[in-house]
Design a protein around this motif. Structure first.
Motif, mmCIF file in Angstrom:
data_model
loop_
_atom_site.group_PDB
_atom_site.id
_atom_site.type_symbol
_atom_site.label_atom_id
_atom_site.label_comp_id
_atom_site.label_asym_id
_atom_site.label_seq_id
_atom_site.Cartn_x
_atom_site.Cartn_y
_atom_site.Cartn_z
ATOM 1 N N LEU A 37 -3.125 -0.848 6.641
ATOM 2 C CA LEU A 37 -3.106 0.293 7.555
ATOM 3 C C LEU A 37 -1.962 1.247 7.239
ATOM 4 O O LEU A 37 -2.068 2.453 7.495
ATOM 5 C CB LEU A 37 -2.990 -0.204 9.000
ATOM 6 C CG LEU A 37 -4.234 -0.942 9.539
ATOM 7 C CD1 LEU A 37 -3.960 -1.494 10.924
ATOM 8 C CD2 LEU A 37 -5.441 -0.015 9.567
ATOM 9 N N GLU A 38 -0.883 0.731 6.697
ATOM 10 C CA GLU A 38 0.213 1.610 6.287
ATOM 11 C C GLU A 38 -0.206 2.480 5.106
ATOM 12 O O GLU A 38 0.138 3.670 5.042
ATOM 13 C CB GLU A 38 1.427 0.769 5.904
ATOM 14 C CG GLU A 38 2.655 1.594 5.546
ATOM 15 C CD GLU A 38 3.850 0.735 5.202
ATOM 16 O OE1 GLU A 38 4.884 1.300 4.796
ATOM 17 O OE2 GLU A 38 3.766 -0.498 5.346
ATOM 18 N N ALA A 39 -0.985 1.893 4.193
ATOM 19 C CA ALA A 39 -1.469 2.662 3.044
ATOM 20 C C ALA A 39 -2.601 3.601 3.431
ATOM 21 O O ALA A 39 -2.729 4.698 2.890
ATOM 22 C CB ALA A 39 -1.925 1.711 1.945
ATOM 23 N N ASN A 40 -3.444 3.154 4.383
ATOM 24 C CA ASN A 40 -4.588 3.969 4.812
ATOM 25 C C ASN A 40 -4.859 3.708 6.291
ATOM 26 O O ASN A 40 -5.477 2.695 6.633
ATOM 27 C CB ASN A 40 -5.827 3.636 3.986
ATOM 28 C CG ASN A 40 -7.043 4.449 4.424
ATOM 29 O OD1 ASN A 40 -6.926 5.439 5.157
ATOM 30 N ND2 ASN A 40 -8.230 4.029 3.978
ATOM 31 N N PRO A 41 -4.398 4.583 7.187
ATOM 32 C CA PRO A 41 -4.585 4.350 8.636
ATOM 33 C C PRO A 41 -6.045 4.240 9.058
ATOM 34 O O PRO A 41 -6.337 3.705 10.131
ATOM 35 C CB PRO A 41 -3.927 5.595 9.268
ATOM 36 C CG PRO A 41 -2.965 6.090 8.228
ATOM 37 C CD PRO A 41 -3.615 5.788 6.909
ATOM 38 N N ASN A 42 -6.964 4.745 8.216
ATOM 39 C CA ASN A 42 -8.386 4.686 8.553
ATOM 40 C C ASN A 42 -9.085 3.461 7.971
ATOM 41 O O ASN A 42 -10.305 3.347 8.069
ATOM 42 C CB ASN A 42 -9.089 5.951 8.050
ATOM 43 C CG ASN A 42 -8.580 7.203 8.751
ATOM 44 O OD1 ASN A 42 -8.335 7.181 9.955
ATOM 45 N ND2 ASN A 42 -8.409 8.276 7.996
ATOM 46 N N ASP A 43 -8.304 2.559 7.379
ATOM 47 C CA ASP A 43 -8.901 1.361 6.786
ATOM 48 C C ASP A 43 -9.558 0.509 7.878
ATOM 49 O O ASP A 43 -8.996 0.307 8.957
ATOM 50 C CB ASP A 43 -7.820 0.549 6.067
ATOM 51 C CG ASP A 43 -8.388 -0.674 5.386
ATOM 52 O OD1 ASP A 43 -8.973 -0.520 4.313
ATOM 53 O OD2 ASP A 43 -8.264 -1.784 5.953
ATOM 54 N N LYS A 44 -10.774 0.002 7.580
ATOM 55 C CA LYS A 44 -11.534 -0.774 8.561
ATOM 56 C C LYS A 44 -11.620 -2.253 8.222
ATOM 57 O O LYS A 44 -12.115 -3.035 9.034
ATOM 58 C CB LYS A 44 -12.954 -0.217 8.679
ATOM 59 C CG LYS A 44 -13.031 1.179 9.257
ATOM 60 C CD LYS A 44 -14.482 1.613 9.417
ATOM 61 C CE LYS A 44 -14.572 2.984 10.083
ATOM 62 N NZ LYS A 44 -15.988 3.396 10.267
ATOM 63 N N LEU A 45 -11.155 -2.637 7.050
ATOM 64 C CA LEU A 45 -11.354 -4.015 6.615
ATOM 65 C C LEU A 45 -10.544 -5.011 7.432
ATOM 66 O O LEU A 45 -11.050 -6.065 7.832
ATOM 67 C CB LEU A 45 -10.993 -4.143 5.132
ATOM 68 C CG LEU A 45 -11.244 -5.517 4.514
ATOM 69 C CD1 LEU A 45 -12.713 -5.894 4.600
ATOM 70 C CD2 LEU A 45 -10.766 -5.545 3.064
ATOM 71 N N LEU A 46 -9.272 -4.677 7.696
ATOM 72 C CA LEU A 46 -8.393 -5.560 8.459
ATOM 73 C C LEU A 46 -7.796 -4.789 9.629
ATOM 74 O O LEU A 46 -6.666 -4.310 9.559
ATOM 75 C CB LEU A 46 -7.281 -6.130 7.560
ATOM 76 C CG LEU A 46 -7.715 -7.023 6.404
ATOM 77 C CD1 LEU A 46 -6.515 -7.425 5.559
ATOM 78 C CD2 LEU A 46 -8.433 -8.260 6.912
ATOM 79 N N PRO A 47 -8.552 -4.650 10.715
ATOM 80 C CA PRO A 47 -8.048 -3.887 11.866
ATOM 81 C C PRO A 47 -6.863 -4.584 12.515
ATOM 82 O O PRO A 47 -6.707 -5.809 12.438
ATOM 83 C CB PRO A 47 -9.250 -3.844 12.810
ATOM 84 C CG PRO A 47 -10.056 -5.050 12.442
ATOM 85 C CD PRO A 47 -9.883 -5.215 10.969
ATOM 86 N N SER A 48 -6.030 -3.790 13.155
ATOM 87 C CA SER A 48 -4.887 -4.349 13.880
ATOM 88 C C SER A 48 -5.362 -5.018 15.157
ATOM 89 O O SER A 48 -6.500 -4.818 15.604
ATOM 90 C CB SER A 48 -3.881 -3.252 14.202
ATOM 91 O OG SER A 48 -4.451 -2.320 15.111
#
Length: 273
Positions: A37-48
């Motif tokens: 998420l730090e590299a890509n805030p829109n990443d969906k693979l490993l949600p917070s």
């Protein structure tokens, strides 16, 4: 110096060791999620966890704009109903087939080979046939669960029936018991706790067949929802659903173990797990 094979942990250490793998997996997930998420805030693979919490709240505590239902609970209720009916049918048929083939040589000679062949058929391969025969409604999903686990339960009960000492059957016959009385008064009470054990062992397979059926043809259910949202890569929904299914399976196993101890304490004291 004690050998490793002779070292047994204390109850506290056992609990800590049991929790350690889960804690490590959790830490690895949090670290990996933060990095992605730090590299890509829109990443969906490993949600917070906050994203997962928002998804749970949306699915469980907000009514659907399309149907007005709380989707999480509706999916849970539908899946549990299908699984419960399928397991109930499988347990009933498995007990009947197991006790008859295990106790009656004539029935065993005619039915046991067929039962062995049926147990080798991959249940998922029968799913298209079930949809053709029973349609796309509830019955086909229930029947897949039942067909999938009935042979396993039946063969286990069959083996357990044969393990009952022959001396008990001889004594019952000496006292004048007929075949029906022997099966009901001698065999059945000893096989019921074995049936619960068999159901516990097949629940995992039952969940597998249920989710497969729901994924292919359904409008609700836990398996349906997982495969519906996968096209949007909605891991914030998929992960809690998978965790919920795992928790339900664990609770069912614990409940069946408690029921076995409650109804058949002699079986539990004899070393049942």
């Amino acid at each position: 110096m004690k050998r490793l094979i002779n070292l047994a942990p204390s109850p506290v250490v056992s609990m800590m060791l049991a929790l350690l793998p889960f804690a490590l997996i959790l830490l690895m997930y949090v670290a990996s999620s933060d990095l992605r998420l730090e590299a890509n805030p829109n990443d969906k693979l490993l949600p917070s966890f906050s994203q997962i919490g928002d998804a749970i709240h949306r699915m469980a505590f907000e009514p659907s704009k399309r149907t007005g239902e709380y989707l999480f609970w509706q999916d849970t209720a539908s899946s549990l109903q299908r699984l419960g009916l399928g397991v109930l049918i499988a347990a009933s048929l498995g007990l009947a087939l197991g006790i008859f083939t295990g106790a009656l040589p004539l029935v065993n000679a005619g039915v046991s080979p067929l039962l062995t062949v049926v147990s080798l058929v991959p249940p998922l391969a029968l799913l298209p046939i079930l949809f053709i025969v029973f349609g796309l409604g509830e019955l086909s999903k229930v029947m897949l669960v039942a067909i999938g686990i009935t042979p396993v339960i039946a063969r286990d009960i069959q083996r357990r029936t044969r393990e009952i000492p022959a001396e008990q059957l001889v004594k019952a016959q000496t006292l004048g018991a007929n075949t029906a009385q022997i099966m009901i008064r001698v065999l059945l009470p000893q096989l019921l706790p074995k049936l619960i054990d068999a159901v516990r062992l097949t629940l995992g397979a039952g969940w597998l067949f249920l989710i497969a059926a729901e994924a292919i043809a359904s409008t609700d259910g836990l398996g349906y929802r997982i495969f519906l949202v996968r096209r949007y890569m909605s891991m914030d929904v998929i992960l809690p659903y998978v965790a919920w299914i795992t928790l339900l399976a664990f609770l069912f196993d614990v409940a069946l173990a408690w029921l076995s101890r409650r109804l058949f304490p002699w079986h539990a004291n004899g070393g049942a797990q």
